[in-house]
Design an enzyme around this catalytic site. Sequence first.
Site: not given
Ligand code: HDD
Length: 711
Positions: A85, A88, A126, A162, A175, A376, A383
């Site tokens: 990822r 995370h 997770r 979170n 982000f 997401y 992935r």
């Molecule tokens: Fe995110 C993963 C939580 C903002 C883009 N995010 C990811 C995961 C968590 C969060 C718990 C891990 C999921 C897993 O266990 O597979 N993220 C948050 C929270 C946010 C947050 C609570 C703010 C409120 N995230 C955020 C923003 C963006 C992302 C603003 C993009 C614009 N997040 C992602 C991602 C990830 C991710 C890059 C990376 C791995 C995945 O999605 O599956 O899409």
Amino acid sequence: MATAVGRAVKHAVTTIMSTAKVADLDNETVKLDPGSYLTTDHGIKIADTDNWLRVTDGERGPSLLEDQISREKIHRFDHERIPERVVHARGTGAHGYFKVFDDRAKKYTCAGVLTDPSRITPVFTRFSTVQGSRGSADTVRDVRGFATKFYTPEGNWDLVANDLPVFFIQDAVKFPDVAHAVKPEPHNEVPQGQSAHNNFWDFSGLQPESAHMIMWIMSDRGIPRSFRMIQGFGVNTFTLMNDKGERSFVKFHWTPELGVNSLMWDEALKIGGQDPDFHRKDLNEAIENGNHPKWTFGIQIIEEKDEDNFDFDILDATKVWPEELVPLQPIGELILNKTVDEFFPETEQVAFCTSHVVPGIGFSDDPLLQGRNFSYFDTQITRLGINWEQIPINRPVCPVLNHHRDGQKQHRIHKSNVNYWPNRKDVAHPVPANQGGYSDYPQKVNGTKQRLRGAKFNEHFNQAELFFNSLAPHEKAHLINAISFELSHCDDPVVTKTYVNKILANVSLELAHAVSQNVGGELPANPSGVRQTHGQKSNPLSQVYYAPKKPTIASRRVAILIADGFHGMEVQAMRGALTGLGAMSFLIGPRRGEVQSDENVPVKTDHHFEGQRSTLYDAVFVPSGAQHAKTLSENGRTLHWIREAFGHCKTIGAIGEGAGFVANALNLPDIKTTTTVGSDEVSNSYGVITTGKYGVMKAASEVFAAGQEGF
Ligand code: HDD
């Protein structure tokens, strides 16, 4: 035949009879029973997996490319890794179930998962850190992800939360910047699992909207004791729709039954090296010992008519909705009760999307959520490939019928010669909203295309100040030390100068002053010119984000230090008392092997003094026994055990000569050790029990039970 995942999902469901229909995850079962034979991936039984086919004179000779069996084994190894990822990457998952207490949420939503008390919804959760790579340590200072997939009969709902209630940024477009800033720096890939470096604090100092989040992550919340002792927040503003089509704004909360507990920073640093998998093992150990972690699920609701009644924008993810303004309503609970059967197919391949909601749950114009909803699904394709939702852990438990076709690793065989709509055969037709089809709220929108945020988005310090003022004195001290630790790792002076000047001075002059004493970064020339702190008083009612510390000893890890000659009966009684309280006890001795009690009864220790340190335990107990206490007093490691546990504010229990050893180790003159049988004096001002022999086993466990405040 269901795979392990199918079994897990069914396990969660059959934990209690459920009306939720759980389709069989029909998939091949990989049974590796003892005596099972070995095959290639194309099913050929293998005669020899230890030698590559070669031409030899009995001694040596070239290996043959024709050896398809050896080649396959190497191919499979070479291609085992998938992209981790992008954030995370480090995580740990478990199965469980969710249920609501009753239908009280019906007035806000028609979502069955939130209103039908007869349902037991299987889930997969997770937990994760953000900054570190897949192999990084658990106890770093970081946000913890808390993502839950609800396998509902109406489809999967992913609540990607979170453990902190706000976020660094307001608009998703930032982000990539905040992620780049916190991740290892591009020129040297340093640091791993840390935010203590120039880029993160440079970005944060130039991005005032991150101020509130930084307060949270630099507080004790950034170093949780366990995934089981963190809160969860959806952070973003979602919406709920009831069956009358009325919409309200909602924030989602998870509150842990075990209360919120943190490590000490010194502990977190040490555990990171001593046991990088500490949180992962803690979660699995608790579940496998029947200590199933539980969270209350709560909602905060703002009706549409009230959305402008606040001095902050309710769509701003850098702001909380203080509970005294928007009450938290508990409506259900989550229990995690099954560890994964295999890490990669379940925890590594599970994938979440904030855009995956079920009817009755919707989105708001929260600019952070809107961007998340794009990101997401996009990242899952990288992935796991476009058919990632056919991987069992991601598969819905309800029928999936659509005209999506092909793509890599397509598993579905559609017995239909039409793959479009409308079609003459009426297959896979849309479902009207009043028959369960997802209905989009008819929100009125007007305005012009432009890149800006509302005026209320421009205030960044009030809630950061409220947070700082809400901290207890020791929590404030920890926060000051944490920011000082971080900035002391920034070797570019402009970074510290900017952060103290532009951010901390606007949050709290007390905080700015304290940090600048430690790491420089001069205060603004005329502090009065700094934003007049709005006197955001500490507000007990906005403590919704400080989950009430519901201390309990259940599932806690207690170390019992013993050496030859320890008082066997005391240890036996203490272990019984701890087990009765749901705690786990571990015997730590001079060797991992047999140690003789005072009655020459040998007991097997779990670890030796060098193998495991006090940091891996919540409390320590030292029984009586002259010879055993003498041995401990002469051992630097055990003396350090006690001093370190005391320094980490842990409960220390001791009896008779054991208490003498503790008093000597801590050099605390006012601990008196009484020797009269039956008379006991419990001075748990330090959580240390000084007492006579025997008659206090009960008191000892009571102190442990009472001493739970000490955790
Ligand atoms: Fe995110 C993963 C939580 C903002 C883009 N995010 C990811 C995961 C968590 C969060 C718990 C891990 C999921 C897993 O266990 O597979 N993220 C948050 C929270 C946010 C947050 C609570 C703010 C409120 N995230 C955020 C923003 C963006 C992302 C603003 C993009 C614009 N997040 C992602 C991602 C990830 C991710 C890059 C990376 C791995 C995945 O999605 O599956 O899409």
